[in-house]
Design a protein around this motif. Structure first.
Motif, PDB file in Angstrom:
ATOM      1  N   ARG A  95       0.758  -1.343   0.150  1.00 26.76           N
ATOM      2  CA  ARG A  95       0.082   0.013   0.090  1.00 26.76           C
ATOM      3  C   ARG A  95       0.832   1.269  -0.160  1.00 26.76           C
ATOM      4  N   CYS A  98       2.621   1.760  -3.375  1.00 27.41           N
ATOM      5  CA  CYS A  98       1.670   2.457  -4.267  1.00 27.41           C
ATOM      6  C   CYS A  98       1.275   3.700  -4.166  1.00 27.41           C
ATOM      7  N   GLU A  99       0.985   4.213  -2.865  1.00 28.05           N
ATOM      8  CA  GLU A  99       0.760   5.526  -2.649  1.00 28.05           C
ATOM      9  C   GLU A  99       2.098   6.509  -2.949  1.00 28.05           C
ATOM     10  N   THR A 136      -5.762  -2.862  -2.711  1.00 28.42           N
ATOM     11  CA  THR A 136      -4.833  -1.936  -2.989  1.00 28.42           C
ATOM     12  C   THR A 136      -4.664  -1.105  -4.378  1.00 28.42           C
ATOM     13  N   CYS A 140      -5.656   2.734  -4.587  1.00 23.22           N
ATOM     14  CA  CYS A 140      -4.533   3.747  -4.810  1.00 23.22           C
ATOM     15  C   CYS A 140      -4.625   3.912  -6.500  1.00 23.22           C
TER      16      CYS A 140
END
Ligand code: C2E
Ligand code: CA
Ligand code: CA
Ligand code: CA
Length: 280
Positions: A95, A98-99, A136, A140
């Motif tokens: 997560r 990906c952010e 996720t 995202c």
């Protein structure tokens, strides 16, 4: 002699007891590390050898403990794996990566920059892995084609039947797969291409030796040539010298990563450093 034998034995069991206690201590601290915000991700760039452009970032997990300071992944990942904590920790990595890659792409105006994420076999074969990855990606708004999972050669060999169907599903989603630490597991390429993989990451022990040992250089150039014939790309890990880099250029290696080209850095430092490189 008998007495010495006994005291050695005591010293040994004392050391064992200390190791067990240390393991237990680390495991307990790992349990709360996510909630206490002790993890962060370092990113190391992967470069296209021919063009010199950054094509991907590898996310590397860092643990900053308030008392012990920085604890290396080689120390805590094995404990996270044996305790099962790698499942929530791995989900956190996915997560966060990906952010942050979204931020980097936006700031640099590089919408195609890939993110490479290390995945442990235990995490990969967990029943919730694909569902958690899908969540996720959706949250995202991440493009699965820009995600690469790095799986070590030895972990592939250890659990073929469990891993293969998951890799196949990931491939169908568009996620790409790289074989990490390639060359250390003694598996043959003809065996590995039965897996849906796109890239081999040649382990840094081989790259280290290409200048010293002709035989290692021969092995690496043969791996590159054969991988290309099989339709795979090759990334060289641990590139530390100009000579190694030039040699890899001559061998038509696809990508390179290592301290010569860029060290692992926080997201903010990486953005700064890439902006500076671009403006040179
Ligand atoms: P790896 O995936 O093979 O990662 C490469 C390691 O080599 C990293 O160590 C990196 O800092 C180091 N490295 C990169 N370039 C050079 C170089 O030019 N010279 C030398 N000597 N070293 C270089 P790091 O960050 O300590 O990670 C160690 C291992 O921990 C990784 O090996 C990976 O197996 C594991 N790991 C790290 N993050 C994660 C994660 O999020 N999940 C899982 N499952 N494993 C992780
Ligand atoms: Ca890796
Ligand atoms: Ca590696
Ligand atoms: Ca490694």
């Amino acid at each position: 002699a008998k007495r010495r034998g006994r005291s050695q034995c005591q010293a040994f069991s004392q050391e064992m007891a200390q190791r067990v206690a240390r393991h237990h201590e680390l495991e307990q601290a790992l349990e709360t590390a996510i909630d206490r915000n002790q993890f962060w991700l370092a990113y190391q760039p992967q470069y296209d050898v021919a063009t010199g452009k950054v094509v991907a970032l590898e996310a590397l997990l860092r643990w900053q403990h308030p008392v012990w300071g920085s604890v290396g992944p080689d120390q805590f990942i094995p404990i996270a794996e044996s305790s099962g904590l790698i499942v929530p920790i791995g989900a956190w990595v996915m997560r966060r990566a990906c952010e942050e890659i979204g931020q980097v792409r936006a700031v640099l105006g590089e919408p195609e920059l890939r993110i490479a994420i290390n995945v442990s076999p235990h995490q990969l074969i967990h029943e919730d892995f694909l569902a958690s990855l899908n969540d996720t990606l959706r949250e995202c708004e991440a493009d699965p084609r820009l995600i690469e999972l790095e799986i070590t050669e030895t972990s592939l060999m250890d659990s073929v039947e469990d891993v293969l169907p998951i890799l196949t599903q990931l491939r169908e989603r568009g996620v790409s797969i790289a074989i990490d630490d390639f060359g250390t597991g003694f598996s043959s390429l003809s065996y590995l291409i039965r897996f849906p993989v796109q890239r081999l990451k040649i382990d840094r022990v081989f790259i280290n030796e290409i200048e010293q040992a002709d035989s290692q250089a021969t092995v690496v150039s043969a791996i590159i040539a054969m991988a290309h014939k099989l339709g795979l790309e090759v990334l060289a890990e641990g590139v530390e010298t100009e000579r190694q880099h030039h040699w890899l250029q001559r061998q038509k290696c696809d990508q390179a990563q290592g301290f010569l080209l860029g060290r692992p850095m926080s997201c903010a430092d990486l953005i700064d450093s890439l902006q500076i490189q671009r403006n040179l």
